[in-house]
Design an enzyme around this catalytic site. Sequence first.
Site, PDB file in Angstrom:
ATOM      1  CG  HIS A 206      -1.807   1.054   1.457  1.00 23.99           C
ATOM      2  ND1 HIS A 206      -3.177   0.907   1.412  1.00 23.99           N
ATOM      3  CD2 HIS A 206      -1.598   2.364   1.744  1.00 23.99           C
ATOM      4  CE1 HIS A 206      -3.762   2.057   1.640  1.00 23.99           C
ATOM      5  NE2 HIS A 206      -2.825   2.963   1.853  1.00 23.99           N
ATOM      6  CG  HIS A 208       0.443   6.862   0.901  1.00 25.31           C
ATOM      7  ND1 HIS A 208      -0.439   7.831   1.269  1.00 25.31           N
ATOM      8  CD2 HIS A 208      -0.134   5.688   1.241  1.00 25.31           C
ATOM      9  CE1 HIS A 208      -1.517   7.278   1.825  1.00 25.31           C
ATOM     10  NE2 HIS A 208      -1.349   5.973   1.817  1.00 25.31           N
ATOM     11  CB  CYS A 239       0.386  12.649   2.950  1.00 18.41           C
ATOM     12  SG  CYS A 239       1.269  12.052   4.378  1.00 18.41           S
ATOM     13  CG  ASN A 248      -3.720   6.233  -0.873  1.00 16.89           C
ATOM     14  OD1 ASN A 248      -3.326   5.320  -0.175  1.00 16.89           O
ATOM     15  ND2 ASN A 248      -4.528   7.178  -0.418  1.00 16.89           N
TER      16      ASN A 248
HETATM   17  P1  HMG Z   1     -11.138   7.297  21.321  1.00 15.78           P
HETATM   18  O1  HMG Z   1     -11.570   8.711  21.477  1.00 15.78           O
HETATM   19  O2  HMG Z   1      -9.913   6.870  22.054  1.00 15.78           O
HETATM   20  O3  HMG Z   1     -12.329   6.277  21.616  1.00 15.78           O
HETATM   21  O4  HMG Z   1     -10.940   7.011  19.794  1.00 15.78           O
HETATM   22  P2  HMG Z   1     -13.247   5.998  22.832  1.00 15.78           P
HETATM   23  O5  HMG Z   1     -13.473   4.546  22.870  1.00 15.78           O
HETATM   24  O6  HMG Z   1     -12.743   6.683  24.074  1.00 15.78           O
HETATM   25  O7  HMG Z   1     -14.600   6.720  22.403  1.00 15.78           O
HETATM   26  C1  HMG Z   1     -14.704   8.130  22.237  1.00 15.78           C
HETATM   27  C2  HMG Z   1     -15.974   8.452  21.467  1.00 15.78           C
HETATM   28  O8  HMG Z   1     -15.920   7.872  20.156  1.00 15.78           O
HETATM   29  C3  HMG Z   1     -17.229   7.889  22.105  1.00 15.78           C
HETATM   30  O9  HMG Z   1     -18.291   8.756  21.752  1.00 15.78           O
HETATM   31  C4  HMG Z   1     -17.413   6.577  21.381  1.00 15.78           C
HETATM   32  O10 HMG Z   1     -18.737   6.128  21.405  1.00 15.78           O
HETATM   33  C5  HMG Z   1     -17.009   6.960  19.983  1.00 15.78           C
HETATM   34  P3  HMG Z   1     -18.789   9.924  22.736  1.00 15.78           P
HETATM   35  O11 HMG Z   1     -19.174   9.216  23.999  1.00 15.78           O
HETATM   36  O12 HMG Z   1     -17.605  10.853  22.948  1.00 15.78           O
HETATM   37  O13 HMG Z   1     -19.908  10.563  21.992  1.00 15.78           O
HETATM   38  N1  HMG Z   1     -16.517   5.811  19.187  1.00 15.78           N
HETATM   39  C6  HMG Z   1     -16.949   5.527  17.948  1.00 15.78           C
HETATM   40  N2  HMG Z   1     -17.860   6.114  17.143  1.00 15.78           N
HETATM   41  C7  HMG Z   1     -18.065   5.558  15.948  1.00 15.78           C
HETATM   42  N3  HMG Z   1     -17.417   4.448  15.505  1.00 15.78           N
HETATM   43  C8  HMG Z   1     -16.503   3.847  16.284  1.00 15.78           C
HETATM   44  C9  HMG Z   1     -16.245   4.389  17.556  1.00 15.78           C
HETATM   45  N4  HMG Z   1     -15.408   4.026  18.562  1.00 15.78           N
HETATM   46  C10 HMG Z   1     -15.596   4.903  19.543  1.00 15.78           C
HETATM   47  N5  HMG Z   1     -15.861   2.776  15.833  1.00 15.78           N
HETATM   48  C11 HMG Z   1     -11.015   5.532  17.896  1.00 15.78           C
HETATM   49  C12 HMG Z   1     -10.567   5.733  19.330  1.00 15.78           C
HETATM   50  C13 HMG Z   1     -10.297   4.316  17.374  1.00 15.78           C
HETATM   51  C14 HMG Z   1     -12.502   5.353  17.871  1.00 15.78           C
HETATM   52  C15 HMG Z   1     -10.612   6.806  17.103  1.00 15.78           C
HETATM   53  O14 HMG Z   1      -9.267   7.090  17.345  1.00 15.78           O
HETATM   54  C16 HMG Z   1     -10.830   6.634  15.619  1.00 15.78           C
HETATM   55  O15 HMG Z   1     -11.935   6.491  15.149  1.00 15.78           O
HETATM   56  N6  HMG Z   1      -9.733   6.645  14.841  1.00 15.78           N
HETATM   57  C17 HMG Z   1      -9.838   6.380  13.402  1.00 15.78           C
HETATM   58  C18 HMG Z   1      -8.746   7.059  12.712  1.00 15.78           C
HETATM   59  C19 HMG Z   1      -8.792   6.732  11.245  1.00 15.78           C
HETATM   60  O16 HMG Z   1      -9.772   6.304  10.683  1.00 15.78           O
HETATM   61  N7  HMG Z   1      -7.661   6.981  10.611  1.00 15.78           N
HETATM   62  C20 HMG Z   1      -7.510   6.747   9.220  1.00 15.78           C
HETATM   63  C21 HMG Z   1      -7.389   5.294   8.854  1.00 15.78           C
HETATM   64  S1  HMG Z   1      -5.785   4.565   9.061  1.00 15.78           S
HETATM   65  C22 HMG Z   1      -4.973   4.948   7.679  1.00 15.78           C
HETATM   66  O17 HMG Z   1      -5.415   5.774   6.946  1.00 15.78           O
HETATM   67  C23 HMG Z   1      -3.767   4.178   7.326  1.00 15.78           C
HETATM   68  C24 HMG Z   1      -4.064   3.118   6.280  1.00 15.78           C
HETATM   69  O18 HMG Z   1      -4.811   3.671   5.227  1.00 15.78           O
HETATM   70  C25 HMG Z   1      -2.765   2.548   5.748  1.00 15.78           C
HETATM   71  C26 HMG Z   1      -1.900   3.596   5.064  1.00 15.78           C
HETATM   72  O19 HMG Z   1      -2.426   4.505   4.409  1.00 15.78           O
HETATM   73  O20 HMG Z   1      -0.694   3.428   5.167  1.00 15.78           O
HETATM   74  C27 HMG Z   1      -4.879   1.980   6.862  1.00 15.78           C
HETATM   75 MG    MG Z   2      -3.118   4.984   2.310  1.00 16.11          MG
END
Ligand code: HMG
Ligand code: MG
Length: 296
Positions: A206, A208, A239, A248
């Site tokens: 994957h 970029h 990014c 990407n």
């Molecule tokens: P957190 O704040 O530590 O979570 O986030 P929490 O468990 O303490 O919950 C906080 C709030 O989030 C709560 O709501 C939960 O209900 C809610 P509130 O009470 O404040 O209203 N919550 C959620 N809501 C919807 N869906 C969920 C969820 N979980 C908790 N699943 C968490 C932790 C993991 C949720 C947060 O950090 C997060 O969502 N991160 C996602 C980041 C992301 O998507 N990044 C991009 C993808 S990775 C990437 O791009 C790399 C990749 O593409 C590879 C590459 O490109 O190299 C894969």
């Molecule tokens: Mg990516």
Amino acid sequence: MSEDSRVKIVEVGPRDGLQNEKKEISTAHKIELVKKLADAGLKHIEAGAFVSPKWVPQMAGSADVFAGLKDLNAELSALVPNEKGMEAAIEAGVKEVAIFASASESFSQKNINCSIKESFDRFAPVMQMARQHDIKVRGYVSCVNGCPYEGEISPEAVAKVSRALMQMGAYEISLGDTIGVGTPVQTFEMLEAVLGDVPVEKVAVHMHDTYGQAMANILASLDLGVRIIDASVAGLGGCPYAKGASGNVATEDVVYMLKGMGFETGVDLDALVAVSHWVRDGLKLSIQGKVASALK
Ligand code: HMG
Ligand code: MG
């Protein structure tokens, strides 16, 4: 056509690409994009993410996107970070999810607000739910060629996380050069370490294109026998750690190169280029890749 000359492309534009866009993209447009990609021959498409909408607002409507794609002739997947995300994915009828870990402690904290170890504790119930519901799980490793906070990441660190994801039950491990800093020899060494633990047929790359190295890194991966490549139509996906940088690798560029090398992808390049042009003209987003710009 031998197995070795077939390459699986995993199209990540609708998720990894759009997640970075500040401009709101409507659910109807997201659905249209995925349909167009499937029509162009892309049969593995990451269509959304069940993550916190506070962290990634653009993915908030993923359940609606999946609802609009029920009868599509393609395998769709969604990113899931924890149990809550998995519950939502199951509710939305998703058949494949991707869990995402990092080879860098700092990136893990910034991206999902927990350590690498804690991320695996969160994945355990996700895997259990996946088994109960017969859902396939893909595993991502981020920062395989470097981290925006820590700099160098050792190949052994990447291999360790990859092995753990496979042992947990991930059917495929996607190695992400998240900030696009890697060069071919580095990619080769990183892959050699991973391939000591993970069979090559389970490994995806994957890449970029932040520093213009994506195609070279993909070539190095092909040389080692990797036959699964993630890519994003129009090179969607900036990014967030390198302002103004391209994101990407563009699917059109990858398909063009593979075609020229005699690999079979099942993708119709002209149709894919037309989708890229639609991304520019319909979604009003810029094209980052070279091929779609060359084939005006
Ligand atoms: P957190 O704040 O530590 O979570 O986030 P929490 O468990 O303490 O919950 C906080 C709030 O989030 C709560 O709501 C939960 O209900 C809610 P509130 O009470 O404040 O209203 N919550 C959620 N809501 C919807 N869906 C969920 C969820 N979980 C908790 N699943 C968490 C932790 C993991 C949720 C947060 O950090 C997060 O969502 N991160 C996602 C980041 C992301 O998507 N990044 C991009 C993808 S990775 C990437 O791009 C790399 C990749 O593409 C590879 C590459 O490109 O190299 C894969
Ligand atoms: Mg990516």
